[in-house]
Design an enzyme around this catalytic site. Structure first.
Site, PDB file in Angstrom:
ATOM      1  CG  LEU A   1      41.217  48.690  23.644  1.00  0.00           C
ATOM      2  CD1 LEU A   1      41.742  48.434  22.237  1.00  0.00           C
ATOM      3  CD2 LEU A   1      42.009  49.795  24.318  1.00  0.00           C
ATOM      4  CE1 TYR A   2      38.322  42.000  28.802  1.00  0.00           C
ATOM      5  CE2 TYR A   2      35.981  42.103  28.285  1.00  0.00           C
ATOM      6  CZ  TYR A   2      37.057  41.434  28.846  1.00  0.00           C
ATOM      7  OH  TYR A   2      36.864  40.214  29.423  1.00  0.00           O
ATOM      8  CB  ALA A   3      35.176  43.257  22.849  1.00  0.00           C
TER       9      ALA A   3
ATOM     10  CB  THR B   1      42.535  43.283  23.846  1.00  0.00           C
ATOM     11  OG1 THR B   1      41.592  43.128  24.916  1.00  0.00           O
ATOM     12  CG2 THR B   1      42.906  44.747  23.684  1.00  0.00           C
TER      13      THR B   1
END
Length: 339
Positions: free
Chosen positions: A151-153, A155
């Site tokens: 999810l970090y990537a 976003t």
């Protein structure tokens, strides 16, 4: 020049703000100083920045639109650097909404203020993690990257798309920077170098994933800070006159319809994880107790940056070797924690 830098209590934000302050610029440092990790470490970083007359502290959250608008109205920054973000791959499994609030809502709020205040240049942090499942090495900005593994990537990839749309619609010169495996003194306690050094000194086991078969393009934080400063202060990006939109995959690092660019910032010298650990052992004078583990969800096995675009445009080349970088971190760690 009057510069707004977000995330100045953070790792890369702290060093980049220092770099800009030493160059004589005014830095408005925005950070909410959240408790994702040790607040004392964040406060100590800010204390370093307060030593400069050109530093103006703004303690607030990017999701607070009213306070953000007031900040822009009061200080009228000429250029904006967004380094504020919820970082970390694994934490996104536990608290996904922290990534939505900071990396998406906060990002749009900041871009809106850039739009409303005719900011000269908006520069933002992306990440090498956007390359995700792409196994072609080295990773180049012209490569497609539509298969993020966390999810970090995701976003951060969304940031790139949002930024392009604002650059196109409102003609805001915009540059995204994909950071590769930043490390060095004052690093985050959730980073591998920090965890490994702490545990080796304390003679506690370290968890090494994928049985140690990992390769990373470790990039020293002060090199990254210098590269970011060159981009922020340099010539403004413009729409690419040679951009071709009549081919199957147009260059995703540029644009023919917007003043928009994407650059990698890496060391371009990938290092095996086990060698990285050996350097720590040498500096500390102790052997690591290693628990070999399977690879974790969301992790990639290898990262390697193609830095040629950044070098060609800004004459930027990292200087610090991984041997020097690990030495500097261990020295800082011992001094900061008194061990």
């Amino acid at each position: 020049m009057k510069l707004l830098v977000t995330g100045t209590a953070g790792f890369i934000g702290h060093f980049t703000a220092l770099n800009l302050l030493k160059k004589g610029h005014t830095v408005i440092g925005l950070d909410n100083v959240n408790d994702y990790y040790d607040i004392n470490l964040k406060e100590a970083r800010i204390a370093n920045l307060r030593k400069f007359d050109g530093f103006i502290e703004a303690r607030m959250d990017l999701i607070d639109r009213e306070k953000l608008a007031e900040l822009f109205n009061n200080y009228k920054p000429q250029r904006v650097l967004n380094l504020a973000a919820q970082a970390g791959v694994r934490y996104s499994f536990e608290n996904p909404y922290a990534y939505v609030d900071s990396n998406l809502i906060g990002f749009v709020n900041l871009m809106e203020e850039c739009r409303n205040n005719s900011v000269e240049h908006f520069v933002f942090a992306s990440t090498a993690s956007v390359y995700g499942a792409n196994k072609k090495m080295p990773w180049c900005e012209t490569d497609g990257c539509n298969h993020q593994l966390s999810l970090y990537a995701a976003t951060k990839k969304a940031n790139e798309a949002i930024a392009h749309s604002y650059a196109h619609l409102f003609k805001i010169p915009t540059t995204g920077l994909r950071f590769f495996n930043a490390y060095g003194p004052w690093g985050r306690p959730d980073m591998a170098l920090f965890i490994f050094v702490k545990n080796i000194i304390e003679e506690k086991p370290i968890n090494v994933f994928n049985n140690g078969e990992m390769v990373r393009d470790f990039t020293y934080v002060e090199d990254i800070a210098e590269g970011v400063s060159k981009v922020l202060l340099g010539d403004l990006p413009a729409a690419d006159k040679n951009w071709k939109d009549d081919i199957a995959v147009p260059d995703p690092s540029s644009s023919g319809v917007a003043p928009f660019k994407i650059y990698n910032i890496g060391n371009s010298k990938p290092v095996k994880l086990m060698h990285y650990i050996e350097l720590m052992e040498k500096e500390i004078g102790k052997k690591a107790i290693i628990n070999f583990m399977p690879i974790q969800p969301g992790e990639v096995v290898k990262s390697e940056a193609d830095n040629s675009k950044l070098y060609e445009t800004f004459d930027f080349k990292p200087k610090v070797t991984v041997e020097e970088g690990v030495h500097n971190f261990v020295q800082w760690y011992r001094e900061y924690y008194g061990v």
